[in-house]
Design a protein around this motif. Structure first.
Motif, PDB file in Angstrom:
ATOM      1  N   MET A   1      32.512 -25.575   9.428  1.00  0.00           N
ATOM      2  CA  MET A   1      32.145 -25.039  10.719  1.00  0.00           C
ATOM      3  C   MET A   1      32.422 -26.099  11.788  1.00  0.00           C
ATOM      4  SD  MET A   1      28.533 -23.703  12.429  1.00  0.00           S
ATOM      5  CE  MET A   1      27.671 -23.518  10.970  1.00  0.00           C
ATOM      6  N   GLN A   2      32.873 -25.665  12.932  1.00  0.00           N
ATOM      7  CA  GLN A   2      33.207 -26.574  14.024  1.00  0.00           C
ATOM      8  C   GLN A   2      31.988 -27.382  14.471  1.00  0.00           C
ATOM      9  OE1 GLN A   2      34.786 -24.618  17.487  1.00  0.00           O
ATOM     10  NE2 GLN A   2      35.859 -26.434  18.144  1.00  0.00           N
ATOM     11  N   TRP A   3      30.810 -26.780  14.475  1.00  0.00           N
ATOM     12  CA  TRP A   3      29.594 -27.485  14.880  1.00  0.00           C
ATOM     13  C   TRP A   3      29.399 -28.747  14.041  1.00  0.00           C
ATOM     14  CZ3 TRP A   3      26.327 -28.476  18.492  1.00  0.00           C
ATOM     15  CH2 TRP A   3      25.102 -29.061  18.198  1.00  0.00           C
ATOM     16  N   GLU A   4      29.590 -28.635  12.753  1.00  0.00           N
ATOM     17  CA  GLU A   4      29.402 -29.786  11.866  1.00  0.00           C
ATOM     18  C   GLU A   4      30.363 -30.917  12.210  1.00  0.00           C
ATOM     19  OE1 GLU A   4      29.760 -27.844   8.130  1.00  0.00           O
ATOM     20  OE2 GLU A   4      27.721 -27.046   8.238  1.00  0.00           O
ATOM     21  N   HIS A   5      31.571 -30.583  12.620  1.00  0.00           N
ATOM     22  CA  HIS A   5      32.522 -31.612  13.043  1.00  0.00           C
ATOM     23  C   HIS A   5      31.995 -32.342  14.277  1.00  0.00           C
ATOM     24  CE1 HIS A   5      36.183 -33.731  14.028  1.00  0.00           C
ATOM     25  NE2 HIS A   5      36.125 -33.208  15.241  1.00  0.00           N
ATOM     26  N   TYR A   6      31.509 -31.602  15.262  1.00  0.00           N
ATOM     27  CA  TYR A   6      30.954 -32.236  16.462  1.00  0.00           C
ATOM     28  C   TYR A   6      29.775 -33.140  16.117  1.00  0.00           C
ATOM     29  CZ  TYR A   6      33.752 -29.583  19.806  1.00  0.00           C
ATOM     30  OH  TYR A   6      34.782 -29.075  20.551  1.00  0.00           O
ATOM     31  N   VAL A   7      28.945 -32.718  15.179  1.00  0.00           N
ATOM     32  CA  VAL A   7      27.827 -33.556  14.735  1.00  0.00           C
ATOM     33  C   VAL A   7      28.366 -34.832  14.089  1.00  0.00           C
ATOM     34  CG1 VAL A   7      25.889 -33.721  13.123  1.00  0.00           C
ATOM     35  CG2 VAL A   7      26.207 -31.633  14.480  1.00  0.00           C
ATOM     36  N   ASP A   8      29.338 -34.680  13.191  1.00  0.00           N
ATOM     37  CA  ASP A   8      29.893 -35.825  12.464  1.00  0.00           C
ATOM     38  C   ASP A   8      30.507 -36.875  13.387  1.00  0.00           C
ATOM     39  OD1 ASP A   8      29.117 -34.652  10.091  1.00  0.00           O
ATOM     40  OD2 ASP A   8      31.132 -33.947   9.559  1.00  0.00           O
ATOM     41  N   VAL A   9      31.145 -36.440  14.474  1.00  0.00           N
ATOM     42  CA  VAL A   9      31.807 -37.398  15.373  1.00  0.00           C
ATOM     43  C   VAL A   9      30.912 -37.822  16.539  1.00  0.00           C
ATOM     44  CG1 VAL A   9      34.127 -36.639  14.732  1.00  0.00           C
ATOM     45  CG2 VAL A   9      32.999 -35.620  16.730  1.00  0.00           C
ATOM     46  N   GLY A  10      29.664 -37.360  16.549  1.00  0.00           N
ATOM     47  CA  GLY A  10      28.703 -37.808  17.546  1.00  0.00           C
ATOM     48  C   GLY A  10      28.807 -37.148  18.910  1.00  0.00           C
ATOM     49  N   LEU A  11      29.461 -35.996  18.992  1.00  0.00           N
ATOM     50  CA  LEU A  11      29.598 -35.304  20.276  1.00  0.00           C
ATOM     51  C   LEU A  11      28.601 -34.161  20.453  1.00  0.00           C
ATOM     52  CD1 LEU A  11      33.490 -35.142  20.587  1.00  0.00           C
ATOM     53  CD2 LEU A  11      31.916 -36.649  21.824  1.00  0.00           C
ATOM     54  N   ALA A  12      27.880 -33.811  19.401  1.00  0.00           N
ATOM     55  CA  ALA A  12      26.945 -32.684  19.450  1.00  0.00           C
ATOM     56  C   ALA A  12      25.654 -33.073  20.160  1.00  0.00           C
ATOM     57  CB  ALA A  12      26.627 -32.216  18.032  1.00  0.00           C
ATOM     58  N   HIS A  13      25.046 -32.084  20.780  1.00  0.00           N
ATOM     59  CA  HIS A  13      23.737 -32.231  21.420  1.00  0.00           C
ATOM     60  C   HIS A  13      22.797 -31.217  20.765  1.00  0.00           C
ATOM     61  CE1 HIS A  13      25.214 -34.814  24.727  1.00  0.00           C
ATOM     62  NE2 HIS A  13      26.349 -34.200  24.432  1.00  0.00           N
ATOM     63  N   PRO A  14      22.324 -31.534  19.544  1.00  0.00           N
ATOM     64  CA  PRO A  14      21.513 -30.579  18.786  1.00  0.00           C
ATOM     65  C   PRO A  14      20.241 -30.171  19.529  1.00  0.00           C
ATOM     66  CG  PRO A  14      22.189 -32.409  17.400  1.00  0.00           C
ATOM     67  CD  PRO A  14      22.543 -32.773  18.811  1.00  0.00           C
ATOM     68  N   GLY A  15      20.009 -28.861  19.569  1.00  0.00           N
ATOM     69  CA  GLY A  15      18.786 -28.326  20.147  1.00  0.00           C
ATOM     70  C   GLY A  15      18.673 -28.411  21.652  1.00  0.00           C
ATOM     71  N   ASP A  16      19.615 -29.049  22.312  1.00  0.00           N
ATOM     72  CA  ASP A  16      19.563 -29.204  23.774  1.00  0.00           C
ATOM     73  C   ASP A  16      19.907 -27.869  24.424  1.00  0.00           C
ATOM     74  OD1 ASP A  16      19.913 -29.777  26.468  1.00  0.00           O
ATOM     75  OD2 ASP A  16      20.999 -31.637  26.111  1.00  0.00           O
ATOM     76  N   SER A  17      18.943 -27.262  25.072  1.00  0.00           N
ATOM     77  CA  SER A  17      19.144 -25.936  25.663  1.00  0.00           C
ATOM     78  C   SER A  17      19.563 -25.998  27.130  1.00  0.00           C
ATOM     79  CB  SER A  17      17.874 -25.095  25.508  1.00  0.00           C
ATOM     80  OG  SER A  17      16.800 -25.732  26.168  1.00  0.00           O
ATOM     81  N   GLU A  18      20.040 -27.161  27.576  1.00  0.00           N
ATOM     82  CA  GLU A  18      20.512 -27.328  28.954  1.00  0.00           C
ATOM     83  C   GLU A  18      21.966 -27.802  28.967  1.00  0.00           C
ATOM     84  OE1 GLU A  18      18.715 -26.650  31.709  1.00  0.00           O
ATOM     85  OE2 GLU A  18      16.993 -26.021  30.511  1.00  0.00           O
ATOM     86  N   PRO A  19      22.897 -26.990  28.455  1.00  0.00           N
ATOM     87  CA  PRO A  19      24.297 -27.425  28.433  1.00  0.00           C
ATOM     88  C   PRO A  19      24.896 -27.433  29.839  1.00  0.00           C
ATOM     89  CG  PRO A  19      24.143 -25.155  27.735  1.00  0.00           C
ATOM     90  CD  PRO A  19      22.732 -25.649  27.901  1.00  0.00           C
ATOM     91  N   PRO A  20      25.884 -28.284  30.071  1.00  0.00           N
ATOM     92  CA  PRO A  20      26.585 -28.238  31.350  1.00  0.00           C
ATOM     93  C   PRO A  20      27.610 -27.099  31.345  1.00  0.00           C
ATOM     94  CG  PRO A  20      27.526 -29.951  29.980  1.00  0.00           C
ATOM     95  CD  PRO A  20      26.342 -29.395  29.234  1.00  0.00           C
ATOM     96  N   PRO A  21      27.983 -26.600  32.513  1.00  0.00           N
ATOM     97  CA  PRO A  21      29.036 -25.576  32.555  1.00  0.00           C
ATOM     98  C   PRO A  21      30.307 -26.067  31.856  1.00  0.00           C
ATOM     99  CG  PRO A  21      27.963 -25.736  34.679  1.00  0.00           C
ATOM    100  CD  PRO A  21      27.441 -26.881  33.844  1.00  0.00           C
TER     101      PRO A  21
END
Length: 86
Positions: A1-21
């Motif tokens: 899953m793409q989400w797991e890749h973002y987590v692995d490379v440190g770009l994910a913001h888990p649980g953050d419900s205030e994403p930027p546009p």
């Protein structure tokens, strides 16, 4: 899953419900997950969300982010990540 890749490379913001546009926002659905693009003011561009209602297949919709995290769909929200180009 793409989400797991973002987590692995440190770009994910888990649980953050205030994403930027422009951020990619992710929900946990078996087995693949769901991703949409955050537009701001609680709105996302997403696909398939209202297909059952409209009778379309593969439709693209403007929707409140809350329609995915609550209500009928009630999908577990994972968080957001910036788009990566290249």
């Amino acid at each position: 899953m793409q989400w797991e890749h973002y987590v692995d490379v440190g770009l994910a913001h888990p649980g953050d419900s205030e994403p930027p546009p422009g951020a990619l926002v992710f929900w946990d659905t078996d087995p693949f997950g769901h991703v949409a693009v955050y537009l701001g003011d609680g709105e996302v561009v997403t696909n398939d969300l209202y297909d059952a209602v409209t009778g379309r297949h593969g439709g693209v919709y403007l929707a409140p982010m809350s329609d995915l995290s609550g209500g009928y769909w009630n999908l577990p929200y994972l968080g957001w990540a910036p788009p990566v180009y290249g």
